[in-house]
Motif scaffolding. Structure first.
Motif, PDB file in Angstrom:
ATOM      1  N   ASN A 221       1.020  -1.129   0.385  1.00 52.65           N
ATOM      2  CA  ASN A 221       0.303  -0.179  -0.114  1.00 52.65           C
ATOM      3  C   ASN A 221       0.547   1.102  -0.009  1.00 52.65           C
ATOM      4  O   ASN A 221       0.261   2.454  -0.456  1.00 52.65           O
TER       5      ASN A 221
ATOM      6  N   THR B  36      -6.343   1.003  -0.321  1.00 51.14           N
ATOM      7  CA  THR B  36      -5.919   0.937  -1.434  1.00 51.14           C
ATOM      8  C   THR B  36      -6.239  -0.226  -2.547  1.00 51.14           C
ATOM      9  O   THR B  36      -5.982  -0.635  -3.587  1.00 51.14           O
TER      10      THR B  36
ATOM     11  N   THR C 287      -5.239   2.564   8.405  1.00 53.94           N
ATOM     12  CA  THR C 287      -4.267   1.518   8.005  1.00 53.94           C
ATOM     13  C   THR C 287      -4.577   0.354   9.494  1.00 53.94           C
ATOM     14  O   THR C 287      -4.962   0.383  10.128  1.00 53.94           O
TER      15      THR C 287
HETATM   16  P1  IMP Z   1      -5.537   0.392   3.221  1.00 56.03           P
HETATM   17  O1  IMP Z   1      -3.664   0.168   4.063  1.00 56.03           O
HETATM   18  O2  IMP Z   1      -4.686   0.162   1.801  1.00 56.03           O
HETATM   19  O3  IMP Z   1      -5.629  -1.002   4.196  1.00 56.03           O
HETATM   20  O4  IMP Z   1      -5.778   1.948   3.218  1.00 56.03           O
HETATM   21  C1  IMP Z   1      -6.434   2.231   4.400  1.00 56.03           C
HETATM   22  C2  IMP Z   1      -6.453   3.959   4.839  1.00 56.03           C
HETATM   23  O5  IMP Z   1      -4.656   3.863   4.509  1.00 56.03           O
HETATM   24  C3  IMP Z   1      -6.822   4.830   3.217  1.00 56.03           C
HETATM   25  O6  IMP Z   1      -6.843   5.900   3.644  1.00 56.03           O
HETATM   26  C4  IMP Z   1      -5.145   4.469   2.161  1.00 56.03           C
HETATM   27  O7  IMP Z   1      -5.789   6.396   1.232  1.00 56.03           O
HETATM   28  C5  IMP Z   1      -4.375   5.169   3.579  1.00 56.03           C
HETATM   29  N1  IMP Z   1      -3.010   4.961   3.213  1.00 56.03           N
HETATM   30  C6  IMP Z   1      -2.287   3.520   2.543  1.00 56.03           C
HETATM   31  N2  IMP Z   1      -1.290   3.441   2.259  1.00 56.03           N
HETATM   32  C7  IMP Z   1      -0.928   4.725   2.295  1.00 56.03           C
HETATM   33  C8  IMP Z   1       0.095   5.543   2.168  1.00 56.03           C
HETATM   34  O8  IMP Z   1       1.536   4.962   1.879  1.00 56.03           O
HETATM   35  N3  IMP Z   1       0.350   7.001   1.493  1.00 56.03           N
HETATM   36  C9  IMP Z   1      -1.239   6.848   2.434  1.00 56.03           C
HETATM   37  N4  IMP Z   1      -2.296   6.590   2.469  1.00 56.03           N
HETATM   38  C10 IMP Z   1      -2.110   5.472   2.666  1.00 56.03           C
END
Ligand code: IMP
Length: 426
Positions: free
Chosen positions: A38, A128, A238
């Motif tokens: 991500n 993501t 996250t």
């Molecule tokens: P996940 O980590 O893919 O489950 O996403 C959860 C939240 O964290 C979402 O709002 C994503 O856009 C954010 N997010 C995850 N990784 C990043 C990163 O590397 N940069 C900025 N936002 C992130």
């Protein structure tokens, strides 16, 4: 030499990759300690321009051991793609090591990340969709499969069989989706295992060895403190801890061994995905910052939400990380603004409040702004803090005061050398 954790101090995308690439010049080890693919760490150095999702940003230095540690979840296909693409561009990856305790992202995690988001409808987190949340869920639920499992074919098949039986019930009965074939997943992951085996090992002993030899070890964070599942804008967060405390756990290092926690802050704020952001600018200034800075997700390409520097959130982040220093990145983006705002307080129902735990409260907070003069001068060539325009120095000094820890570095461009030392880190 000390252990330095490089921590995202806002909502991610602060420029940690650049900071780690820079510090890695003096280090002997870089450990990526949380998140998965991500993350997207941008690095511009004499080797070229790179976007790294899993591989530590120290990889460009042959003498630096780069570890993807136990706190990371790994999509093996993405990792192999990243290794190949670095090798094709002449970057050696023989010094890349993978913790045998790191959990793997499996095909059902990718499917479930999408299906769960769709089921959330208007309340989608805006993940993501890289399967990171479902993989960390399985880690906690004791349903995970780890990198080390790939090294024992028989045990891996048995484990995968048991987990997949359960996952197929969820896929078919809850989401009406197709089941996954054990044979297909097994043979695909066995191939990944063969390819990655030379890199997989117990890594805490390597970290301990580096500390014993007095080498500089960098712990590379992913995402940012305001996305932490405990302290971030829950549930719009996250799923692993991007904090300095998370760095210790994610790298297999006792908290007493950490010497510095360096918080990376952008000179303004961005956020990608859902959840409140008090200083968001839904206007021409927000658009100007986004276009000038190219604020589009490295991993997903989504437009990032842009806003003024939020010093309430910044101070909170400094507190929960115990920051010993800060890096302010992308100061040059603000070169064209005649005046700048910094949020110095939140007001909720007429009362001043600190960064709240509740997102409904945060969404209702009114930012209290202080206005500072802009400098309307190109800062990209400046390398000495005293040579910055007085207004730019004033801006950084004010951020330092509000964050509550010394600003060590100020970045004025994407390249490795585009940096100004304000106060030495060591
Ligand atoms: P996940 O980590 O893919 O489950 O996403 C959860 C939240 O964290 C979402 O709002 C994503 O856009 C954010 N997010 C995850 N990784 C990043 C990163 O590397 N940069 C900025 N936002 C992130």
């Amino acid at each position: 030499m000390p252990v330095v954790a490089v921590i995202g101090a806002q909502w991610g995308d602060e420029g940690k990759g650049k900071v780690v690439d820079m510090l890695a010049q003096q280090a002997r080890m870089v450990v990526r300690f949380s998140g998965g693919d991500n993350a997207g760490h941008s690095v511009v150095n004499p080797h070229g321009e790179f976007k790294l999702h899993l591989i530590p940003s120290g990889i460009f230095n042959a003498g630096v051991a780069c570890i993807i540690s136990n706190g990371v979840v790994i999509n093996p296909a993405v990792l192999i793609g990243e290794i190949d693409s670095l090798n094709e561009r002449g970057v050696d990856t023989g010094h890349l090591f993978i913790s045998d305790r790191a959990h793997l992202i499996m095909p059902y995690h990718l499917l479930l990340d999408g299906l769960e988001e769709e089921a959330r409808g208007g309340r989608a987190i805006g993940t993501t969709r890289k399967g990171v949340g479902p993989a960390f869920t399985d880690k906690t639920a004791r349903l995970g499969i780890r990198a080390g499992d790939l090294l024992d074919e028989k045990a891996f098949r048995e484990r995968l069989g048991a987990v997949l039986e359960y996952k197929n019930i969820i896929l078919t009965k809850v989401y009406n989706a197709k089941p996954l074939s054990l044979e297909e997943v097994f043979s695909q992951y066995r191939q990944y295992g063969e390819r990655l085996a030379p890199h997989i090992r117990e890594t805490t002993i390597m970290v301990d060895g580096a500390l014993g030899r007095g080498e500089l070890v960098i712990l590379e964070g992913a995402q940012g403190a305001l996305l932490d599942p405990d302290f971030g804008t829950y549930p719009y967060t996250t799923s692993s801890s991007p904090l300095a405390a998370g760095a210790c756990l994610g790298a297999g290092l006792g908290p007493t061994r950490l010497d510095r926690a360096l918080g990376v802050y952008k000179a303004y704020c961005t956020r990608v995905g859902g959840g409140p952001m008090p200083t968001e600018l839904n206007d021409a200034t927000g658009e100007l910052i986004r276009e000038r800075a190219g604020e589009y997700g490295t991993t997903t390409g989504r437009a990032r939400r842009c806003g003024w520097f939020d010093a309430v959130a910044a101070r909170f982040s400094s507190r929960i990380n115990g920051l010993t220093g800060a890096v302010v990145t992308r100061l040059d983006i603000l070169d064209i603004l005649p005046s700048l705002k910094v949020c110095v307080g939140y007001e909720l129902d007429g009362k001043a409040i600190d960064f709240p735990s509740s997102i409904t409260a945060l969404a209702r907070c009114k930012p209290v702004y202080e206005e500072l003069p802009g400098w309307l001068t190109d800062t990209t060539g400046v390398r000495d803090f005293n040579k910055l325009p007085a207004e730019a120095r004033g801006y950084v000094n004010r951020l330092e005061e509000l964050i509550g820890c010394p600003v060590n570095l100020v970045c004025v461009g994407p390249e490795r050398g585009a940096v100004i030392e304000k106060t030495p880190i060591f």
